[in-house]
Design a protein around this motif. Sequence first.
Motif, short mmCIF file in Angstrom:
data_model
loop_
_atom_site.label_atom_id
_atom_site.label_comp_id
_atom_site.label_asym_id
_atom_site.label_seq_id
_atom_site.Cartn_x
_atom_site.Cartn_y
_atom_site.Cartn_z
N GLN A 328 0.84 -1.19 0.00
CA GLN A 328 0.00 0.00 0.00
C GLN A 328 0.88 1.25 0.00
OE1 GLN A 328 -3.19 0.24 2.84
NE2 GLN A 328 -3.51 -1.99 2.89
N SER A 329 0.42 2.26 -0.71
CA SER A 329 1.07 3.57 -0.69
C SER A 329 0.00 4.57 -0.29
CB SER A 329 1.65 3.92 -2.06
OG SER A 329 2.26 5.19 -2.04
N CYS A 330 0.26 5.36 0.75
CA CYS A 330 -0.79 6.22 1.28
C CYS A 330 -0.19 7.50 1.84
CB CYS A 330 -1.57 5.49 2.37
SG CYS A 330 -0.55 4.97 3.77
N THR A 331 -1.05 8.46 2.08
CA THR A 331 -0.66 9.63 2.85
C THR A 331 -0.63 9.24 4.31
OG1 THR A 331 -3.00 10.31 2.77
CG2 THR A 331 -1.49 11.35 1.21
N ILE A 335 -2.81 6.03 7.05
CA ILE A 335 -2.06 4.79 7.27
C ILE A 335 -2.92 3.78 8.04
CG2 ILE A 335 -0.99 5.41 9.47
CD1 ILE A 335 1.66 4.34 8.22
N PRO A 336 -2.96 2.51 7.61
CA PRO A 336 -3.81 1.50 8.27
C PRO A 336 -3.14 0.95 9.54
CG PRO A 336 -2.73 0.54 6.36
CD PRO A 336 -2.31 1.98 6.39
N LEU A 337 -3.57 1.44 10.68
CA LEU A 337 -2.92 1.05 11.94
C LEU A 337 -3.28 -0.36 12.37
CD1 LEU A 337 -3.35 4.35 13.98
CD2 LEU A 337 -1.33 3.57 12.77
N ASN A 338 -4.39 -0.90 11.89
CA ASN A 338 -4.84 -2.21 12.36
C ASN A 338 -4.32 -3.35 11.48
OD1 ASN A 338 -6.35 -1.18 14.54
ND2 ASN A 338 -8.00 -0.62 13.14
N THR A 339 -3.50 -3.07 10.50
CA THR A 339 -2.97 -4.09 9.59
C THR A 339 -1.50 -4.36 9.92
OG1 THR A 339 -4.47 -3.32 7.85
CG2 THR A 339 -2.65 -4.74 7.18
N THR A 340 -1.12 -5.62 9.92
CA THR A 340 0.26 -6.00 10.21
C THR A 340 1.03 -6.15 8.90
OG1 THR A 340 -0.44 -7.17 12.20
CG2 THR A 340 1.75 -7.69 11.34
N PHE A 341 2.19 -5.47 8.80
CA PHE A 341 3.03 -5.50 7.61
C PHE A 341 4.42 -6.03 7.98
CE2 PHE A 341 0.00 -2.05 6.86
CZ PHE A 341 -0.49 -2.38 5.60
N ASP A 342 5.12 -6.49 6.94
CA ASP A 342 6.50 -6.88 7.14
C ASP A 342 7.41 -5.66 7.23
OD1 ASP A 342 5.84 -9.58 7.04
OD2 ASP A 342 6.07 -9.68 4.86
N VAL A 343 7.23 -4.72 6.31
CA VAL A 343 8.07 -3.52 6.24
C VAL A 343 7.17 -2.30 6.07
CG1 VAL A 343 9.89 -2.31 4.96
CG2 VAL A 343 10.01 -4.79 5.25
N ALA A 344 7.53 -1.22 6.73
CA ALA A 344 6.82 0.05 6.57
C ALA A 344 7.84 1.18 6.45
CB ALA A 344 5.88 0.30 7.75
N TRP A 361 2.30 11.87 12.07
CA TRP A 361 3.60 11.17 12.09
C TRP A 361 3.83 10.49 13.43
CZ3 TRP A 361 2.58 14.82 8.60
CH2 TRP A 361 3.11 14.68 7.33
N THR A 362 3.43 11.17 14.51
CA THR A 362 3.55 10.54 15.83
C THR A 362 2.68 9.30 15.92
OG1 THR A 362 3.93 12.74 16.77
CG2 THR A 362 3.42 10.96 18.30
N GLN A 363 1.46 9.39 15.40
CA GLN A 363 0.55 8.24 15.39
C GLN A 363 1.15 7.08 14.61
OE1 GLN A 363 -3.96 8.37 14.32
NE2 GLN A 363 -2.89 8.03 12.40
N ALA A 364 1.74 7.37 13.45
CA ALA A 364 2.33 6.31 12.63
C ALA A 364 3.52 5.67 13.34
CB ALA A 364 2.76 6.87 11.28
N LEU A 365 4.35 6.49 13.98
CA LEU A 365 5.53 5.97 14.67
C LEU A 365 5.12 5.10 15.86
CD1 LEU A 365 8.53 5.76 15.35
CD2 LEU A 365 8.35 8.01 16.46
N LEU A 366 4.16 5.54 16.63
CA LEU A 366 3.77 4.82 17.84
C LEU A 366 2.87 3.62 17.55
CD1 LEU A 366 2.97 7.77 20.30
CD2 LEU A 366 5.15 6.62 19.91
N GLY A 367 2.04 3.69 16.51
CA GLY A 367 1.01 2.68 16.35
C GLY A 367 1.11 1.76 15.16
N LEU A 368 2.03 2.00 14.22
CA LEU A 368 2.09 1.16 13.02
C LEU A 368 2.59 -0.23 13.37
CD1 LEU A 368 1.54 1.24 10.02
CD2 LEU A 368 3.87 2.05 9.65
N LYS A 369 1.84 -1.25 12.93
CA LYS A 369 2.18 -2.65 13.24
C LYS A 369 3.02 -3.21 12.10
CE LYS A 369 -1.29 -5.12 14.73
NZ LYS A 369 -2.67 -5.71 14.78
N ALA A 370 4.30 -2.96 12.18
CA ALA A 370 5.26 -3.46 11.19
C ALA A 370 6.48 -3.98 11.92
CB ALA A 370 5.66 -2.34 10.21
N ARG A 371 6.92 -5.17 11.53
CA ARG A 371 8.08 -5.77 12.19
C ARG A 371 9.35 -4.98 11.90
NH1 ARG A 371 4.85 -9.62 9.98
NH2 ARG A 371 3.86 -11.08 11.44
#
Length: 830
Positions: A328-331, A335-344, A361-371
């Motif tokens: 996915q490419s998004c603004t 960003i989908p916080l409830n989806t688990t990704f390999d790389v973000a 940006w703070t939300q993405a840093l704190l909440g993005l589910k990416a390994r």
Amino acid sequence: MLPAERASTSRLLATCANSSPHSILVRFHSTQQSAISRLHKQLDIPVPEVEAPYGRQGFQKRLSREDFSHRRLQKLHANQNRSLPKPTGRYGSERRWTRNKTGVLTFVPKKLDATSRNLLISNDGFIPWLEERLETLSNQCKDASYARFIKNFKITIRTQRLKQAVKGKNGDGIRQTSSPDDWRPLEFKSPSALLKALEDAFRVSGEMAVDLQLRYSYEGLIANRRFSDVTVETQVKLADLRYPVEWYPATRTIQRTIHLHVGPTNSGKTYQALKRLEQAESGVYAGPLRLLAHEVYQRLNAKGKTCDLVTGDEIITKNTPSDGPGMQSCTVEMIPLNTTFDVAVIDEIQMMGHQQRGWAWTQALLGLKARELHLCGEERTVPLVRELVALMGDKLEIHTYQRLSPLKTASTSLRGGLQDLRKGDCVVVFSRIGLHAMKRDIERATQKRVAIVYGGLPPEIRAQQAKLFNDPDSDYEVLVASDAIGMGLNLAIKRIIFSAVQKYNGATFEVLKTHEIKQIAGRAGRFRTATQDNLESTRSSTDSLPVLPSANLGMVTTLEDADLPILRRAMQAREEPIMRAGILPPTSILVEFAAFFPPSTNFSYILLRLHEIALIHPRFHLTVLDAQVKIADAIQPVENLSTNDRIIFCNSPADLKREGMATIVAALARCVGNRTSGALLDIPDIHLEALDEEITMDGKYLDRLETLHSSLVLYLWLSYRFAGVFINQAMAFYVKSLVEERIDKILSEYSASAKIRAKIQKMREEATRQLQEMALQSSDDSSVDENNQETADQLSIKDELEGEDGNSQVLPQLPIADSPDSLELTTPAN
């Protein structure tokens, strides 16, 4: 003549040399009669005889004990058989006294800028101005209770004791601010504190801020009458936002490895992060602009990676549910916080310190589910990111990059000579009318075609103008751009020329910050464009970037000599580290907080009240709610809107600075509130008839087209959230493309008028004069000392963050809280 009288007369002479005797009486009504008589004699102006019942002394005494409202002055002039013309346009605060050709006092419109407002306050003119404004508001207000509040406050400030309060030093609890970004209304219970707050609001942001502060104080007065001490205590506990790390418990269960890629512009940091994204089975890219999201979307699909596009007003889905999360490419707000990704990959991570958008940006840093999470940005983010990563318990790896192409500051400016511009130059201008004026001046001076890019243009048009400039076979050789080129556009710029190093901040002109100058200047000597990146498919992902030939040297300079020293100091200075990340309260907290207030309470007051009482950790800050408050006020009269509906509208990309946008937002909100058809053709406030008009090469028609485009973007944004109401999504996309075609055609031929160009030239000369005065006030040695002190202060801040041993100080770990439910795509959720 006594010394005191001589000094008083000198001040009067300096101020009133060109004024009539009556205007002197109006302005200096408290001056003794003897001093006024001496003044008239020195000016050789006869003192007019005033008929009874006032007489000369009676006229002066009457003026000294009454305010100078238009109605009372009109009565005075009527008794003297003189006519006072009615003011034209809107009556109220944006006026000044002057004389017309016949010498009669009258009002004329005047917009009070920051300098005029400070001068008015220093001359004790704020109280009379405020009394005029309060009278205007009370006459215009339809809310009887609010009108009584204004009238009572006006009566209160007429007492001498309260007037003296505003002349003293800063009152208790009143903070002084210097920028509209730092100001927000607060609640004050005492009239003297409110008066000081109104003065601060007027000084920083003018009439609109005064109105907002008054309304906020009134709403607080009404609301607090309904709340007991226990209820207020519960609200304060709910507004405890000190631990945003705990808002994402699902993310905290994943051990993430965070790669921080830092370096200057054009250093290849984003390139390397995207290379790692291409190797993953599933991943997401989050960028600051739709343009960047489109570029990465096209790049990944060109390399055989099926990728979805998700922006606020456009969603293109290519992956099926059976494919898993995919690419996915998004603004960053989407960003989908409830989806688990390999790389973000999160681009421009330094934006988390932004006053308005930093929360995303703070939300993405704190909440993005990416390994594996890759952050790309400036080096000044390192201390804060290191501390936040330690709070989250993740692993951090820092990758530092150097600029791939050399960047040099020129030894001389262009000295105003536009004829010296050459192919590949970009002139940076910080106002819309200035952009078009500069475009015309360059075309006349060089006979070259000029592309233009600024933030008000639709992203598609910006990309088209950038493509014309980048194309070596195109006849567009020069680019005129605003600071919108600082991020989001890959441009083949060889030299950046600053037309000025000052920018209007909403209250006054201020010199650009160091990081802003470097961000823009770094666009010169671009290593490769997005087109080249997309075409590159044969190189191995492990190959390093080649050494750039010296022909791609980037140059930066200024248009005028006065700006060049400031540019040099900024290019050599060390950037100040980012100390705090922006946050917004989760939707669930906002909904629960709003439930304390009756339905009739202004939603803007609820937003501001939550921000006022919120408890914030020192490493975070609440983002400014300027746009949200304006939208909340615009849709406040709309009935049947739920709290969730209002939150969605407040998060929408509605630019209320554009004329007519507030009416359009209210019309769209009525469609939601009434659950009526939101068919595009059934909303008369969206002026589609602009497409029926003949294309004219003038700024007003261009403004209408840009407003129409913004309306269609808002319609599309809402169609993804209220799909059952706004049903003409396909038609909106088609009409939007028609508007973009017209805007593109106008830009290819439109130039500002000679009158506007003359105005811009005058502004340039004034800016140059101010810079020269600044240079005279401070020597080069003092400038060096200031820079050294600034560097020392920055190092001490960084040392404080890192500790004496160079390791980051870790804040205490806190218990995990329950996750709030997600009610909107742009709010934190897990």
